[in-house]
Scaffold this motif. Structure first.
Motif, PDB file in Angstrom:
ATOM      1  N   SER A   1      -3.465   2.209   1.508  1.00 59.36           N
ATOM      2  CA  SER A   1      -3.015   1.123   2.382  1.00 59.36           C
ATOM      3  C   SER A   1      -2.958  -0.220   1.664  1.00 59.36           C
ATOM      4  CB  SER A   1      -3.941   1.011   3.592  1.00 59.36           C
ATOM      5  OG  SER A   1      -5.271   0.757   3.174  1.00 59.36           O
TER       6      SER A   1
ATOM      7  N   GLY B   1       0.447   3.064   2.817  1.00 59.07           N
ATOM      8  CA  GLY B   1      -0.589   3.593   3.703  1.00 59.07           C
ATOM      9  C   GLY B   1      -0.114   3.945   5.087  1.00 59.07           C
ATOM     10  N   GLU B   2       0.579   3.010   5.758  1.00 64.67           N
ATOM     11  CA  GLU B   2       1.029   3.256   7.129  1.00 64.67           C
ATOM     12  C   GLU B   2       2.088   4.353   7.179  1.00 64.67           C
ATOM     13  OE1 GLU B   2       2.160  -0.151   9.324  1.00 64.67           O
ATOM     14  OE2 GLU B   2       0.297  -1.238   8.952  1.00 64.67           O
TER      15      GLU B   2
ATOM     16  N   SER C   1       0.432   7.732   6.881  1.00 65.98           N
ATOM     17  CA  SER C   1      -0.708   7.992   7.761  1.00 65.98           C
ATOM     18  C   SER C   1      -0.606   9.325   8.504  1.00 65.98           C
ATOM     19  CB  SER C   1      -0.884   6.846   8.762  1.00 65.98           C
ATOM     20  OG  SER C   1       0.268   6.712   9.586  1.00 65.98           O
TER      21      SER C   1
ATOM     22  N   ARG D   1      -6.222   8.328   4.151  1.00 67.40           N
ATOM     23  CA  ARG D   1      -6.891   7.519   3.120  1.00 67.40           C
ATOM     24  C   ARG D   1      -6.179   7.753   1.792  1.00 67.40           C
ATOM     25  NH1 ARG D   1     -10.141  10.986  -0.769  1.00 67.40           N
ATOM     26  NH2 ARG D   1      -9.963  13.083   0.104  1.00 67.40           N
ATOM     27  N   GLN D   2      -6.547   6.979   0.763  1.00 73.86           N
ATOM     28  CA  GLN D   2      -5.911   7.203  -0.524  1.00 73.86           C
ATOM     29  C   GLN D   2      -6.294   8.582  -1.060  1.00 73.86           C
ATOM     30  OE1 GLN D   2      -7.999   4.443  -0.201  1.00 73.86           O
ATOM     31  NE2 GLN D   2      -9.710   4.675  -1.620  1.00 73.86           N
TER      32      GLN D   2
END
Length: 303
Positions: free
Chosen positions: A247, A252-253, A256, A261-262
């Protein structure tokens, strides 16, 4: 194994015990001073002081503190202990867990759980973190159980034999099968946690090797030669191959629905044991969310 270090003096010249331990046994000045001050160093079973000298074949014993305290509340947690002995413990951290208590996260951290683990086993240790991971990075974390092992591991971290390897799933198709990223990392603003590649920053080195090409993504193994904040995430973003789910440095979004998470896992740890020098090599498989992400990208490739 007793909670003490034992050395047989091999130096031919007579010397102060404090100098012998620093010069011949590679113990830190701070550790030796504290051990002397607390009366935990013995020569041939006799308590020493800073003026005590040793000669060849003397036996030097350095005892660890019997009890230590830390301002962390022990909490019962389900922690995955991968390896443990009298000096170290290695834990496989799940994603979404903070490693050490902070003002924002005073409880339910990995350190709370590890301290409870020590208490349950009757060990009066404190949590001395040798390695750390971001909240949303999973994988192996090394913790020292006494002052000596923390000192020895910190001393050895820059040695070639000490290795930390990660697996990441990144966007795009990395051009080279393997390479070294040697790019300085800089924090542009004091009130921001974000880092960038910038000539004003500290030298930062990451080695990478492609493990599998997935089409729209790549599974890559990364080895840190330096330990800057967010180093892997910054370096991969600088190549145009940000981590899935990141993110701060990636999409990130947008990711999702694939991963929360990464996609980064500390999967391998190789260290010289602080007491024996024996090489310990440990691995942990990538967790379920990264396996599902990998499979999704592979299936998309075949559509």
């Amino acid at each position: 194994m007793d909670n003490k270090l034992i050395f047989k003096v091999c130096s031919k010249e007579k010397m102060l015990v404090k100098d012998y331990l620093k010069q011949n046994e590679d113990l830190s000045s701070r550790f030796v001073r504290k051990s002397l001050r607390e009366g935990r160093i013995f020569v041939n079973s006799k308590k020493t002081n800073k003026k005590t000298k040793v000669v060849k074949d003397d036996i030097v014993e350095v005892y660890m503190p019997l009890e230590e305290h830390q301002n962390i509340e022990p909490q019962k947690m389900d922690i995955d202990v991968v390896y443990e002995d009298v000096d170290i413990v290695v834990v496989n951290k799940r994603p979404g867990i903070v490693v050490h208590p902070t003002k924002s996260y005073p409880y339910n951290t990995l350190s709370n759980g590890v301290l409870y683990h020590f208490k349950e086993n009757g060990e009066k240790c404190i949590v001395r973190l040798v390695s750390r991971l971001d909240m949303d990075t999973s994988g192996l974390i090394l913790i020292a159980k006494n002052q000596f092992s923390h000192m020895a591991l910190a001393r050895d971290m820059d040695k070639e034999i000490f290795k930390k390897k990660y697996i990441a799933i990144v966007h795009g198709n990395i051009e080279k099968d393997e390479d070294v990223i040697d790019a300085p990392i800089y924090r542009k603003e004091d009130d921001s946690i974000k880092r960038v590649v910038d000539s004003r920053g500290q030298r930062s080195i990451t080695r990478y090797k492609v493990i599998e090409r997935l089409g729209e993504g790549t599974v890559v193994e990364l080895t840190l030669e330096t330990g800057r904040t967010h180093q892997i995430r910054v370096h991969m973003e600088s190549l145009g191959n940000a981590l899935y789910g990141d993110s701060l440095y990636g999409k990130g979004e947008e990711d999702s629905h694939l991963i929360k998470r990464q996609a980064l896992h500390a999967y391998k740890l190789q260290i010289p044991h602080p007491r024996t020098g024996e090489i310990i090599s440990l691995e942990s498989d990538i967790p379920k969310d990264m396996k599902e992400l990998k499979n999704y990208i592979k299936e998309k490739k075949t559509e």
